[in-house]
Every structure is written in C-alpha cells, then in structure tokens.
Design a protein around this motif. Sequence first.
Motif, PDB file in Angstrom:
ATOM      1  N   LEU A   1      67.902   3.847  41.473  1.00 43.26           N
ATOM      2  CA  LEU A   1      69.325   3.625  40.672  1.00 43.26           C
ATOM      3  C   LEU A   1      70.647   4.056  41.177  1.00 43.26           C
ATOM      4  O   LEU A   1      71.824   3.770  41.553  1.00 43.26           O
ATOM      5  CB  LEU A   1      68.375   4.305  39.501  1.00 43.26           C
ATOM      6  CG  LEU A   1      69.801   3.688  38.540  1.00 43.26           C
ATOM      7  CD1 LEU A   1      70.058   2.224  38.114  1.00 43.26           C
ATOM      8  CD2 LEU A   1      70.323   4.363  37.121  1.00 43.26           C
ATOM      9  N   GLN A   2      70.489   5.542  41.794  1.00 42.10           N
ATOM     10  CA  GLN A   2      71.545   5.748  42.566  1.00 42.10           C
ATOM     11  C   GLN A   2      71.652   5.175  43.901  1.00 42.10           C
ATOM     12  O   GLN A   2      73.558   4.693  44.359  1.00 42.10           O
ATOM     13  CB  GLN A   2      71.085   7.546  42.872  1.00 42.10           C
ATOM     14  CG  GLN A   2      71.983   7.955  43.710  1.00 42.10           C
ATOM     15  CD  GLN A   2      71.986   9.356  44.323  1.00 42.10           C
ATOM     16  OE1 GLN A   2      70.755   9.468  44.717  1.00 42.10           O
ATOM     17  NE2 GLN A   2      72.751  10.101  43.962  1.00 42.10           N
ATOM     18  N   TYR A   3      70.504   4.452  45.012  1.00 41.95           N
ATOM     19  CA  TYR A   3      71.448   3.350  45.761  1.00 41.95           C
ATOM     20  C   TYR A   3      71.898   2.265  45.154  1.00 41.95           C
ATOM     21  O   TYR A   3      72.687   1.730  45.175  1.00 41.95           O
ATOM     22  CB  TYR A   3      69.913   3.025  46.446  1.00 41.95           C
ATOM     23  CG  TYR A   3      70.100   2.357  47.311  1.00 41.95           C
ATOM     24  CD1 TYR A   3      71.385   2.505  48.970  1.00 41.95           C
ATOM     25  CD2 TYR A   3      69.570   0.557  47.406  1.00 41.95           C
ATOM     26  CE1 TYR A   3      71.207   1.942  49.108  1.00 41.95           C
ATOM     27  CE2 TYR A   3      70.347  -0.366  48.110  1.00 41.95           C
ATOM     28  CZ  TYR A   3      70.601   0.806  49.384  1.00 41.95           C
ATOM     29  OH  TYR A   3      71.586  -0.535  50.502  1.00 41.95           O
ATOM     30  N   VAL A   4      71.571   1.555  44.305  1.00 41.84           N
ATOM     31  CA  VAL A   4      71.982   0.467  43.278  1.00 41.84           C
ATOM     32  C   VAL A   4      73.490   0.847  42.989  1.00 41.84           C
ATOM     33  O   VAL A   4      74.089  -0.390  43.060  1.00 41.84           O
ATOM     34  CB  VAL A   4      70.732  -0.012  42.439  1.00 41.84           C
ATOM     35  CG1 VAL A   4      71.856  -1.513  41.390  1.00 41.84           C
ATOM     36  CG2 VAL A   4      69.818  -0.344  42.770  1.00 41.84           C
ATOM     37  N   ARG A   5      73.536   1.924  42.115  1.00 38.47           N
ATOM     38  CA  ARG A   5      75.299   2.398  41.987  1.00 38.47           C
ATOM     39  C   ARG A   5      76.141   2.632  43.075  1.00 38.47           C
ATOM     40  O   ARG A   5      76.761   2.080  43.052  1.00 38.47           O
ATOM     41  CB  ARG A   5      74.735   3.561  41.547  1.00 38.47           C
ATOM     42  CG  ARG A   5      74.442   3.468  39.876  1.00 38.47           C
ATOM     43  CD  ARG A   5      74.084   4.606  39.345  1.00 38.47           C
ATOM     44  NE  ARG A   5      75.340   4.976  38.279  1.00 38.47           N
ATOM     45  CZ  ARG A   5      76.187   6.448  39.041  1.00 38.47           C
ATOM     46  NH1 ARG A   5      75.604   7.427  39.305  1.00 38.47           N
ATOM     47  NH2 ARG A   5      77.068   6.116  37.849  1.00 38.47           N
ATOM     48  N   TYR A   6      75.704   2.784  44.548  1.00 38.69           N
ATOM     49  CA  TYR A   6      76.186   3.121  45.383  1.00 38.69           C
ATOM     50  C   TYR A   6      76.366   1.865  45.949  1.00 38.69           C
ATOM     51  O   TYR A   6      77.015   0.958  46.789  1.00 38.69           O
ATOM     52  CB  TYR A   6      75.726   3.876  46.527  1.00 38.69           C
ATOM     53  CG  TYR A   6      76.403   3.986  48.078  1.00 38.69           C
ATOM     54  CD1 TYR A   6      77.259   4.253  48.234  1.00 38.69           C
ATOM     55  CD2 TYR A   6      75.333   3.071  48.651  1.00 38.69           C
ATOM     56  CE1 TYR A   6      77.699   3.739  49.662  1.00 38.69           C
ATOM     57  CE2 TYR A   6      75.574   2.678  50.119  1.00 38.69           C
ATOM     58  CZ  TYR A   6      77.127   2.990  50.392  1.00 38.69           C
ATOM     59  OH  TYR A   6      77.484   3.254  51.798  1.00 38.69           O
ATOM     60  N   ALA A   7      75.043   0.491  45.905  1.00 36.60           N
ATOM     61  CA  ALA A   7      75.691  -0.399  46.187  1.00 36.60           C
ATOM     62  C   ALA A   7      76.964  -1.236  46.021  1.00 36.60           C
ATOM     63  O   ALA A   7      77.484  -1.857  47.025  1.00 36.60           O
ATOM     64  CB  ALA A   7      74.372  -1.007  46.727  1.00 36.60           C
ATOM     65  N   TYR A   8      76.737  -0.674  44.004  1.00 38.79           N
ATOM     66  CA  TYR A   8      77.949  -1.794  43.910  1.00 38.79           C
ATOM     67  C   TYR A   8      79.219  -0.924  43.078  1.00 38.79           C
ATOM     68  O   TYR A   8      79.742  -1.144  42.357  1.00 38.79           O
ATOM     69  CB  TYR A   8      77.419  -2.442  43.248  1.00 38.79           C
ATOM     70  CG  TYR A   8      76.346  -3.244  43.192  1.00 38.79           C
ATOM     71  CD1 TYR A   8      76.885  -4.424  44.068  1.00 38.79           C
ATOM     72  CD2 TYR A   8      75.108  -3.105  43.507  1.00 38.79           C
ATOM     73  CE1 TYR A   8      76.238  -5.415  44.417  1.00 38.79           C
ATOM     74  CE2 TYR A   8      74.292  -4.130  44.224  1.00 38.79           C
ATOM     75  CZ  TYR A   8      74.527  -4.904  44.510  1.00 38.79           C
ATOM     76  OH  TYR A   8      73.410  -5.773  45.145  1.00 38.79           O
TER      77      TYR A   8
END
Length: 134
Positions: free
Chosen positions: A12-19
């Motif tokens: 989830l940290q990556y998904v949040r970072y990606a957007y």
Amino acid sequence: MVSDSRSKPAGLQYVRYAYGARLPASMRDWVANDLAGPGAAMRMVVRWSIPCIILLAPMMLVPADLVIRLNMTLPILLPYIFFAIALNRVYRRYRLDQHGLDPDLINRRERERNADLYDEYHRKYRGERRRPRG
C-alpha cells in the motif's frame, strides 16, 4: 518500520507513493532512482495510465461491436496518454522536489550521455574571449 536508504516501499505504501504520497526520508535514494533513473519516464506513464484504463475497462463490456467500444474508449485514453507523456518531466521534477531532492536529477542522465557534446560546444562557442590588442 525501520528502513535503510536501499529499501523499497511495499504494498500500500508503494501505491500511495505512485499516486502522490510522500515517502520517508530514509527512502530518498530509491525515490531518486525511481524518478530520475533508467526507465523513469516509462514507469511514470504506465502509473498514470492504469487509473484511466481501470475507469475505461467497463466500456469494453458494453454489448456492442468492437469498433463501437473502441470509439468509446480510445478518444479518452489516447489524449490521456499523450498528456501523461507531455507532462512527464514536469511531474517528475515536482515529485523530486516534494521529496526534498534536486529536480535537476532528471537532466543528469542526459547530461552524462551527452557530456562530450556539451564539452565540444563550450570549447567551440563559449571558450575564452580574445583580449583586444593594443
């Protein structure tokens, strides 16, 4: 979670970072490589295309000919991808600044690749000026 500078965001940290979310300072090296390293432009275009594709996917389930379904989706998807490509550098510079990194990292690879051309240009056109005689 304690992480060193080589760690990557997970799940989830990556998904949040990606957007748009900001990662901890301990991940700055990873962010710099992600936004300015090899393949950064393509990663950014893919990341920004995914939400549009997800929103347009249900249109492909409409009971109609393929041509009609494509006529419903492509006029939205293609300009979206063109804008993602056109604004890629601007957004990556913003994200680098958001993480406290130098926005000029984006140009680093290009400068390194073309260093001999820059040196030649500066030698040829920006060399020392001649002093007037007299």
